[in-house]
Design an enzyme around this catalytic site. Structure first.
Site, PDB file in Angstrom:
ATOM      1  N   ALA A  67       0.877  -1.171   0.000  1.00 11.87           N
ATOM      2  CA  ALA A  67       0.000   0.000   0.000  1.00 11.87           C
ATOM      3  C   ALA A  67       0.914   1.220   0.000  1.00 11.87           C
ATOM      4  CB  ALA A  67      -0.883  -0.016   1.236  1.00 11.87           C
ATOM      5  N   GLY A 112       0.542  -4.944   0.863  1.00  8.61           N
ATOM      6  CA  GLY A 112      -0.671  -5.038   0.040  1.00  8.61           C
ATOM      7  C   GLY A 112      -0.439  -5.757  -1.286  1.00  8.61           C
ATOM      8  N   GLU A 115      -0.646  -9.306  -0.433  1.00 14.32           N
ATOM      9  CA  GLU A 115      -2.059  -9.554  -0.102  1.00 14.32           C
ATOM     10  C   GLU A 115      -2.913  -9.620  -1.369  1.00 14.32           C
ATOM     11  OE1 GLU A 115      -1.970  -6.250   2.766  1.00 14.32           O
ATOM     12  OE2 GLU A 115      -2.919  -7.610   4.192  1.00 14.32           O
ATOM     13  N   GLU A 135       4.875  -4.963   7.185  1.00 16.48           N
ATOM     14  CA  GLU A 135       4.163  -3.885   7.891  1.00 16.48           C
ATOM     15  C   GLU A 135       4.706  -3.628   9.281  1.00 16.48           C
ATOM     16  OE1 GLU A 135       2.738  -6.314   6.167  1.00 16.48           O
ATOM     17  OE2 GLU A 135       1.192  -5.478   4.873  1.00 16.48           O
TER      18      GLU A 135
END
Ligand code: COA
Length: 261
Positions: A67, A112, A115, A135
């Protein structure tokens, strides 16, 4: 396809090719890109021309490096939950799509990015791919479904280790762990492998493919009885013209021609 700024999309012979195209930011997923993915997958559901999807990242270095950290840095307690739920919802559209979705992971698939790859039905990695959920280095945890999908893909111990250390693993190790299906030397070879898989799936009955998606996903829905979902889905297949075609073709010793009806 809807107009997109961060994603290149092209449909060829029933396959929709999506390329996250923010190469200078290693294809980091910002809000705008996530919304484009949402709009595209909402459209994929109804678009009869599209039979399968391949997602990859622009350039040689990254699939998606996570992200967008410049946006994560602006979060507060109030909007952080919404941030995670929004990403989970978009990735849920990919995971629940009744048409096969394959990630071609070309380089970094972090946060992300890992993911998103895990939300796809199948993953093909280029040998230079690197997977990780880093993260924890930012003082946060995966928020787009990573704690769940990584655990069911590679098991609790390895998932804990990857998320707690923030370490990256290479493509071969990811394959050993069951995180990726295939590893190929180059991006071209990986795209060819993904196309080969999709083209094979595209010869099968589309309704049955969608039912497989639902049944496999039901394994991870605690309030659902997966065996019941399977029996219901099996019955739904038997109501279809493709079931008649598949069984007749076998008995008549010919190849079936499925129409998705
Ligand atoms: N969000 C926003 N920007 C990102 C990004 C992300 N997740 N990942 C990389 N970028 C940007 C960098 O800020 C840099 O931009 P700049 O040139 O404007 O400074 C550009 O992409 C290139 O990245 P850079 O860090 O210079 O490349 P590198 O080869 O030295 O390192 C990584 C590559 C992937 C190891 C490193 O970029 C990284 O650790 N990224 C963050 C990964 C992460 O924590 N993801 C999870 C987020 S929740």
């Amino acid at each position: 396809m809807a107009e997109t700024l961060n994603i290149l999309s092209e449909e060829k012979e029933g396959i929709l090719y999506l390329t996250v195209n923010r190469e200078s930011k290693l294809n980091a997923l910002n809000f705008a890109t996530l919304e484009e993915i949402r709009n595209i997958f909402n459209e994929v559901v109804d678009n009869k021309e599209i039979k399968g999807v391949i997602i990859t990242g622009s350039g040689e270095k990254a699939f998606i490096a996570g992200a967008d950290i410049s946006e994560i840095a602006e979060l507060n307690e109030l909007n952080a939950r919404k941030f995670a739920e929004n990403g989970q919802e978009v990735f849920g559209l990919i995971e629940n799509c009744h048409k096969p979705v394959i990630a071609v992971v070309n380089g970094f698939a972090l946060g992300g990015g890992c993911e998103l790859a895990m939300a796809c039905h199948i993953r093909v990695a280029v040998a230079n791919a690197k997977f990780g959920q880093p993260e924890v280095n930012l003082g946060i945890i995966p928020g787009y479904g990573g704690t769940q999908r990584l655990t069911y893909l590679i098991g609790r111990g390895k998932a804990n280790e990857l998320m707690m250390t923030g370490d990256m693993i290479g493509a071969e190790e990811a394959k050993k762990l069951g995180l990726v299906n295939h590893v190929l030397a180059t991006k071209d070879e990986s795209m060819a492998k993904a196309e080969e898989i999709l083209k094979k799936i595209m010869t099968k009955a589309p309704l049955a493919i969608g039912m497989i998606v639902d049944c496999v996903n039901s394994v991870y829905i605690s309030e659902e009885n997966g065996y019941q979902t399977e029996a219901n889905s099996f019955a739904r297949c038997v109501k279809s013209g493709d079931y008649k075609e598949g069984t007749s073709a076998f008995l008549e010793k010919r190849k079936p021609i499925f129409k998705g009806e």
